[in-house]
Design a protein around this motif. Structure first.
Motif, short mmCIF file in Angstrom:
data_model
loop_
_atom_site.label_atom_id
_atom_site.label_comp_id
_atom_site.label_asym_id
_atom_site.label_seq_id
_atom_site.Cartn_x
_atom_site.Cartn_y
_atom_site.Cartn_z
N LYS A 65 0.74 -1.17 -0.03
CA LYS A 65 0.06 0.12 -0.02
C LYS A 65 0.81 1.27 0.02
O LYS A 65 0.37 2.35 -0.45
CB LYS A 65 -1.00 0.03 1.11
CG LYS A 65 -0.08 -0.11 2.50
CD LYS A 65 -1.21 -0.13 3.58
CE LYS A 65 -0.81 -0.13 5.10
NZ LYS A 65 -0.03 1.12 5.43
N ASP A 66 1.99 1.18 0.42
CA ASP A 66 2.94 2.49 0.58
C ASP A 66 4.04 2.49 -0.66
O ASP A 66 4.90 3.58 -0.72
CB ASP A 66 3.56 2.45 1.80
CG ASP A 66 2.88 2.57 3.09
OD1 ASP A 66 1.86 3.13 2.99
OD2 ASP A 66 3.35 1.97 4.19
N THR A 67 3.74 1.39 -1.45
CA THR A 67 4.70 1.53 -2.69
C THR A 67 3.96 2.44 -3.84
O THR A 67 2.88 2.30 -4.09
CB THR A 67 4.99 0.14 -3.21
OG1 THR A 67 5.48 -0.61 -2.15
CG2 THR A 67 5.89 0.13 -4.15
#
Length: 384
Positions: A65-67
């Motif tokens: 999700k943070d990529t």
């Protein structure tokens, strides 16, 4: 009967009340959400790998999700280019394994932003730190200025291609590979059947290397005000230490992170705020949100039969023919869809799966729906 009618009226009234309250809460939430400050600097970080698309698998989606996703970054840059509140762009450029095609898309987006009359600064702790920094530096040259830490270095050293050959090892083990090859330039099996490059294999690799190298040289030359021969000569001299990069006209200034951001705030205004792309898009909205509907379908990874998959552990994706074909059929069934963009980043794979996907593209074109293919870092064999 009257009791039933009264009960239904009460239920209906409660449902209406819930809908009204829900709408009010949504309105209050939207009004209380922070907006984009009048003086904003868009901040990007290219030290992390990029995804072509967010995985569909719930577990993979959560883990990744943070990529950042390439399209999100390009959308943020394009949206900010036409936003008067955004004064400039600052990007950290580093050792992230970003492919050449992705780099070029980002360079084009930065160019559009720059042409809107806004400042752009790329900074790096180091371009390679003793290793290759060609791609990262090529990306940085799209910006107006390039800053680097005094202790950093620039690994502008050219390209190298390597191919493994294990036939000698197989011979020692008494293993004889039996594989088919369709013409001499289909060289994937050469790893198992050859001890070194065949002439066609070497020719293919050399042409690929020459093509990519020429594009990098041309991009650097255009942005740094040098001739092609001058850039090639500099690459032959590389790598470069801090002061050498400035003397060679490859880096504009040696400075630390705090100095980069202080200079950016000075140009944008003392009260300027930094926003990452995800936060900016959440507040400002995406570009291209009006007009006709265009479907965007992703084909990422090796082509396989079945459903598309993504491993958050290895980072490997699979383009499943069932998933991609279903996406095409859904687009055809939607009367609002006027065209389809098919993003392909795949080395190839199953011929049968590729054929199944190909059929869906033909059906779309036969129904008068244009299909535009945009290729990512790789579009080989079945992917092509």
């Amino acid at each position: 009967m009257r009791k039933l009618t009264g009960f239904l009226a009460i239920v209906g009234g409660l449902a209406l009340l819930v809908m009204i309250l829900g709408g009010l809460f949504a309105l209050v939430g939207a009004l209380s959400r922070p907006g984009v400050p009048d003086a904003t600097v868009l901040e990007l970080d290219f030290e992390t790998p990029l995804l072509e698309a967010r995985p569909g698998d719930p577990v993979a989606k959560l883990m990744m999700k943070d990529t950042p996703v390439l399209r999100d970054l390009v959308d943020a840059i394009d949206r900010a280019a036409g936003d008067e509140r955004v004064k400039g762009l600052v990007a950290r450029v580093g050792a992230a394994p970003i492919g050449l095609a992705q780099i070029q898309e980002l360079r084009q987006a930065v160019t559009r932003f720059r042409q809107a009359g806004k400042f752009t600064v790329a900074w790096s702790e180091t371009f390679g730190e003793g290793g290759g920094g060609n791609g990262a530096y090529y990306l940085a040259t799209a910006f107006d200025e390039i800053w680097m830490l005094p202790s950093g270095d620039l690994g502008l050293t050219g390209l190298i291609y390597e191919s493994p050959f294990i036939k000698g090892t197989l011979d020692m083990l008494g293993v004889t590979p039996r594989m088919d090859q369709r013409y001499e330039y289909k060289n994937a099996m050469n790893t198992f059947t050859e001890k070194s490059y065949t002439a066609p294999h070497r020719e293919a690799m050399q042409r690929l290397a020459d093509s990519q190298f020429d594009q990098i040289v041309k991009g650097i030359a255009e942005r740094r005000g040098k001739s092609l021969d001058q850039v090639r000569a500099l690459i032959d001299k590389g790598p470069f230490l801090g002061e050498e990069t400035v003397e060679a006209g490859l880096v504009d200034r040696l400075a630390y992170r705090d100095e980069v951001y202080a200079a950016a705030r000075e140009r944008a205004g003392e009260k300027a705020e930094l926003l990452y792309p995800a936060v900016y898009l959440e507040r400002a909205g995406r570009p291209h949100d009006k007009g006709e509907t265009i479907a965007l379908i992703y084909g990422i990874g090796g082509v396989t039969r079945g459903k598309s998959q993504f491993s958050p552990v290895t980072g490997q994706a699979a383009m499943g023919s069932d998933t991609v074909s279903a996406a095409f059929r859904a687009a055809l069934a939607d009367k609002k869809v006027k065209a389809i963009i098919f993003r392909v980043d795949s080395p190839g794979g199953s011929y049968v799966a590729s054929d199944a996907i190909w059929r869906e593209t033909v059906r779309a074109r036969d129904k008068g729906i244009p299909v535009i293919v945009t290729m990512g870092n790789v579009a080989g064999s079945g992917g092509y």
